[in-house]
Scaffold this motif. Structure first.
Motif, short mmCIF file in Angstrom:
data_model
loop_
_atom_site.label_atom_id
_atom_site.label_comp_id
_atom_site.label_asym_id
_atom_site.label_seq_id
_atom_site.Cartn_x
_atom_site.Cartn_y
_atom_site.Cartn_z
N GLU A 1 -6.83 0.26 3.51
CA GLU A 1 -6.53 0.67 4.88
C GLU A 1 -6.12 -0.52 5.75
O GLU A 1 -5.21 -0.42 6.57
CB GLU A 1 -7.73 1.38 5.51
N ALA A 2 -6.80 -1.65 5.58
CA ALA A 2 -6.53 -2.81 6.43
C ALA A 2 -5.08 -3.27 6.31
O ALA A 2 -4.46 -3.67 7.30
CB ALA A 2 -7.48 -3.95 6.07
N TYR A 3 -4.53 -3.19 5.10
CA TYR A 3 -3.15 -3.61 4.89
C TYR A 3 -2.20 -2.75 5.73
O TYR A 3 -1.28 -3.27 6.39
CB TYR A 3 -2.77 -3.51 3.41
N TYR A 4 -2.40 -1.44 5.70
CA TYR A 4 -1.48 -0.54 6.40
C TYR A 4 -1.70 -0.53 7.91
O TYR A 4 -0.77 -0.24 8.67
CB TYR A 4 -1.58 0.87 5.81
N VAL A 5 -2.92 -0.87 8.35
CA VAL A 5 -3.14 -1.06 9.78
C VAL A 5 -2.21 -2.17 10.29
O VAL A 5 -1.63 -2.07 11.38
CB VAL A 5 -4.62 -1.41 10.07
N GLY A 6 -2.04 -3.20 9.47
CA GLY A 6 -1.15 -4.30 9.82
C GLY A 6 0.31 -3.90 9.93
O GLY A 6 1.11 -4.61 10.55
N LEU A 7 0.65 -2.75 9.35
CA LEU A 7 2.02 -2.23 9.43
C LEU A 7 2.17 -1.17 10.52
O LEU A 7 3.24 -0.60 10.69
CB LEU A 7 2.44 -1.62 8.09
N GLY A 8 1.07 -0.91 11.25
CA GLY A 8 1.13 0.06 12.35
C GLY A 8 0.62 1.45 12.01
O GLY A 8 0.72 2.36 12.84
N PHE A 9 0.06 1.63 10.83
CA PHE A 9 -0.48 2.93 10.44
C PHE A 9 -1.88 3.11 11.02
O PHE A 9 -2.61 2.14 11.22
CB PHE A 9 -0.55 3.06 8.91
N GLU A 10 -2.25 4.37 11.27
CA GLU A 10 -3.59 4.70 11.75
C GLU A 10 -4.13 5.86 10.94
O GLU A 10 -3.38 6.72 10.47
CB GLU A 10 -3.56 5.09 13.23
N ASN A 11 -5.46 5.90 10.81
CA ASN A 11 -6.10 7.00 10.09
C ASN A 11 -6.05 8.28 10.92
O ASN A 11 -6.42 8.28 12.10
CB ASN A 11 -7.56 6.63 9.78
N ILE A 12 -5.58 9.37 10.29
CA ILE A 12 -5.51 10.65 11.02
C ILE A 12 -6.30 11.76 10.34
O ILE A 12 -6.50 12.82 10.91
CB ILE A 12 -4.05 11.13 11.20
N TYR A 13 -6.72 11.52 9.08
CA TYR A 13 -7.42 12.56 8.33
C TYR A 13 -8.39 11.86 7.37
O TYR A 13 -7.98 10.96 6.63
CB TYR A 13 -6.41 13.40 7.55
N SER A 14 -9.64 12.25 7.40
CA SER A 14 -10.63 11.60 6.55
C SER A 14 -11.49 12.63 5.83
O SER A 14 -11.51 13.81 6.20
CB SER A 14 -11.51 10.65 7.38
N ASN A 15 -12.19 12.18 4.81
CA ASN A 15 -13.02 13.09 4.04
C ASN A 15 -14.18 12.33 3.40
O ASN A 15 -14.26 11.11 3.48
CB ASN A 15 -12.18 13.80 2.97
N ILE A 16 -15.08 13.09 2.79
CA ILE A 16 -16.16 12.50 2.02
C ILE A 16 -16.09 13.05 0.60
O ILE A 16 -15.50 14.11 0.36
CB ILE A 16 -17.55 12.79 2.62
#
Length: 317
Positions: A115-130
């Motif tokens: 996730e950290a890599y894509y945050v650096g490209l401007g992505f954000e989490n929109i859907y999560s699960n367990i």
């Protein structure tokens, strides 16, 4: 010198890289390249005549605030090991992002490994699960059976699938503003994706009304049989009972363990689902953070914050 271009050649070259980098079951890889990959846009990174990296753009019709829009699910992002840490992946992502922006795409989405890599490209989490892992399958004594039933949709006619798709779009639309459109083609591919892994797709009915679905895959390793439910959608009020019925289904298939991916939108503080599961199952279960979905908005001046808690994307590829 590394160059970048969209690929139009024999997919066997792409499959070789996929097999080298991803540890997917052979059956799933066969399905992906026979059915899905043929319609994809694939960017490759070349070092002279060697393909050293790639990004796949899988086209999806999504329902975006009630309107059908085209989007791309980014998958298969990889670079060969000896070429890593030279900025190739970032250059590939910049290339495909510019392509999608020029196509007028509103947003794109992916399932991140990091996730950290894509945050650096401007992505954000929109859907999560367990992920709920049952190491021992024991049914509750008071399992409620009178209203709940499952039905394998593999034999559904196109008419049945069309009706199911419309009803699922209605169910999702009552709760979410952004999700992939369910139709005949979508559901046929959904079925194939899981039948290739000794599994299938089950419709969930409550008093004969469609309330959701779950997919399952069965893996056999030595003397152990495991069931994985990667896609799961049902009414918030039915979750606990549906999970018990899925356990019964796994036991009926002679499985030793069960792992269920549950969307976080059903894990609300008000229903105390995690606490209830731990109380009921004790040491029989472990609960992990799932992979989730990240997205990037191409709408000028607007990030994807508006999609948080309003999105449902459970697709695998």
């Amino acid at each position: 010198m590394i160059t970048y271009d969209f690929y139009s050649g024999d997919l066997s070259c792409i499959k070789c890289i996929w097999d080298e980098i991803f540890a997917d079951p052979e059956e799933f890889t066969g399905y992906y390249f026979d059915v899905i990959c043929k319609k994809n846009i694939i960017l490759v990174a070349w070092n002279e005549d060697e393909i050293v990296g790639m990004v796949h753009l899988n086209p999806y019709d999504v329902l975006y605030e009630g309107r059908k829009e085209k989007s791309y699910y980014i998958v298969g992002v990889c670079v060969k090991e000896k070429y890593r840490f030279h900025g190739i992946m970032r250059e590939m992502m910049k290339y495909v992002m510019e392509f999608m922006k020029n196509e007028g795409i509103k947003f794109t989405f992916l399932m991140p490994k990091d996730e950290a890599y894509y945050v650096g490209l401007g992505f954000e989490n929109i859907y999560s699960n367990i992920e709920v892992k049952y190491n021992k399958l024991v049914l509750k004594e008071d399992l409620k059976k009178e209203n709940l039933s499952f039905e394998n949709i593999s034999k559904y006619s196109d008419e049945n699938l069309s009706s199911m798709g419309s009803e699922l779009n209605r169910i999702l639309g009552e709760k979410f503003s952004y999700y992939s459109k369910r139709d005949i083609k979508y559901l046929r591919e959904f079925i194939m994706e899981h039948e290739c892994q000794s599994g299938g797709v089950m419709a969930i009915y409550n008093q004969d009304m469609l309330t959701g679905y779950f997919s399952y895959d069965i893996y056999v390793q030595q003397d152990k049989k495991d069931m994985y439910v990667e896609r799961f959608c049902t009414n918030d009020t039915d979750v606990e009972n549906v999970l018990e019925h899925i356990k019964e289904f796994a036991i009926g298939n002679e499985c030793d363990t069960l792992c269920v991916t549950i969307p976080n939108d059903t894990i609300k503080p008000s229903n105390n689902l995690k606490e209830k599961l731990i109380e009921i199952e004790g040491k029989n279960i472990k609960i992990y953070k799932g992979k989730g979905i990240m997205a990037y908005s191409f709408i000028e001046g607007q990030d994807v914050g508006f999609m948080k808690n309003k999105s449902f994307f459970d697709e695998i590829v």
